[in-house]
Design a protein around this motif. Sequence first.
Motif, PDB file in Angstrom:
ATOM      1  N   ASP A  97       0.833  -1.199   0.000  1.00 31.01           N
ATOM      2  CA  ASP A  97       0.000   0.000   0.000  1.00 31.01           C
ATOM      3  C   ASP A  97       0.873   1.258   0.000  1.00 31.01           C
ATOM      4  N   ARG A  98       2.004   1.214   0.689  1.00 32.13           N
ATOM      5  CA  ARG A  98       2.945   2.343   0.645  1.00 32.13           C
ATOM      6  C   ARG A  98       3.484   2.523  -0.778  1.00 32.13           C
ATOM      7  N   LEU A  99       3.794   1.429  -1.449  1.00 34.40           N
ATOM      8  CA  LEU A  99       4.223   1.511  -2.849  1.00 34.40           C
ATOM      9  C   LEU A  99       3.126   2.175  -3.685  1.00 34.40           C
ATOM     10  N   GLY A 100       1.889   1.760  -3.496  1.00 33.45           N
ATOM     11  CA  GLY A 100       0.777   2.364  -4.221  1.00 33.45           C
ATOM     12  C   GLY A 100       0.664   3.856  -3.973  1.00 33.45           C
ATOM     13  N   ALA A 101       0.866   4.262  -2.734  1.00 35.77           N
ATOM     14  CA  ALA A 101       0.811   5.688  -2.406  1.00 35.77           C
ATOM     15  C   ALA A 101       1.907   6.448  -3.140  1.00 35.77           C
ATOM     16  N   VAL A 102       3.093   5.888  -3.190  1.00 34.94           N
ATOM     17  CA  VAL A 102       4.210   6.538  -3.895  1.00 34.94           C
ATOM     18  C   VAL A 102       3.892   6.673  -5.376  1.00 34.94           C
ATOM     19  N   LEU A 103       3.343   5.623  -5.967  1.00 30.55           N
ATOM     20  CA  LEU A 103       3.054   5.647  -7.405  1.00 30.55           C
ATOM     21  C   LEU A 103       1.924   6.610  -7.766  1.00 30.55           C
ATOM     22  N   THR A 104       1.049   6.919  -6.817  1.00 24.61           N
ATOM     23  CA  THR A 104      -0.083   7.809  -7.097  1.00 24.61           C
ATOM     24  C   THR A 104       0.085   9.199  -6.501  1.00 24.61           C
ATOM     25  N   GLY A 105       1.231   9.450  -5.879  1.00 24.19           N
ATOM     26  CA  GLY A 105       1.450  10.753  -5.258  1.00 24.19           C
ATOM     27  C   GLY A 105       0.775  10.891  -3.909  1.00 24.19           C
ATOM     28  N   GLY A 106       0.410   9.763  -3.304  1.00 25.00           N
ATOM     29  CA  GLY A 106      -0.235   9.790  -1.994  1.00 25.00           C
ATOM     30  C   GLY A 106       0.770   9.998  -0.869  1.00 25.00           C
ATOM     31  N   ASP A 107       0.253  10.043   0.338  1.00 20.00           N
ATOM     32  CA  ASP A 107       1.058  10.296   1.527  1.00 20.00           C
ATOM     33  C   ASP A 107       1.343   8.976   2.238  1.00 20.00           C
TER      34      ASP A 107
END
Length: 164
Positions: free
Chosen positions: A134-144
């Motif tokens: 989920d952290r990887l997903g946040a990085v890929l989408t510009g999330g926190d």
Amino acid sequence: MSTQPTGRIETADGVRRLVIEREFRAPIDDVWAAVTESDRLARWIGVWTGDPASGRVQFAMTAESEDATANDMEIRECDPPRRLAVTSQVGDERWQLELDLVERDGVTVLTFTQPDIDPAVADSVGPGWEYYLDRLGAVLTGGDVAAIDFDRDYYPAMAEHYGG
């Protein structure tokens, strides 16, 4: 991000393995870079040092602590941008980890597998990988990534799913 477990424990030929899939609206090359380049890895899980061409690097999981101890990581297979298989060694403990990527219509599917997962630790390891992916997903989408809370949403909330 999912606060519900998305992975599963499978048994094939008597071997238990953890499998978690994630879909990212990102080109395969971007996802590959996020899981293989040290500066990109640092944004969500850790950093590696050394020469990957040697078949080994030192990997430190710095997501929890900047001064994390680096451990040996053997690169068993690397087929850019489709497959990465490594073996992590921490003391006497060895974990096989595999990432497979497939892109279809601008969506990259990442399949994370941990073969031969120890049933005694699956209840914490499964939630841990859910958290990191989920952290990887946040990085890929510009999330926190800081908004993703392991203690609140992953463990012990997902422990029964993986330990059962």
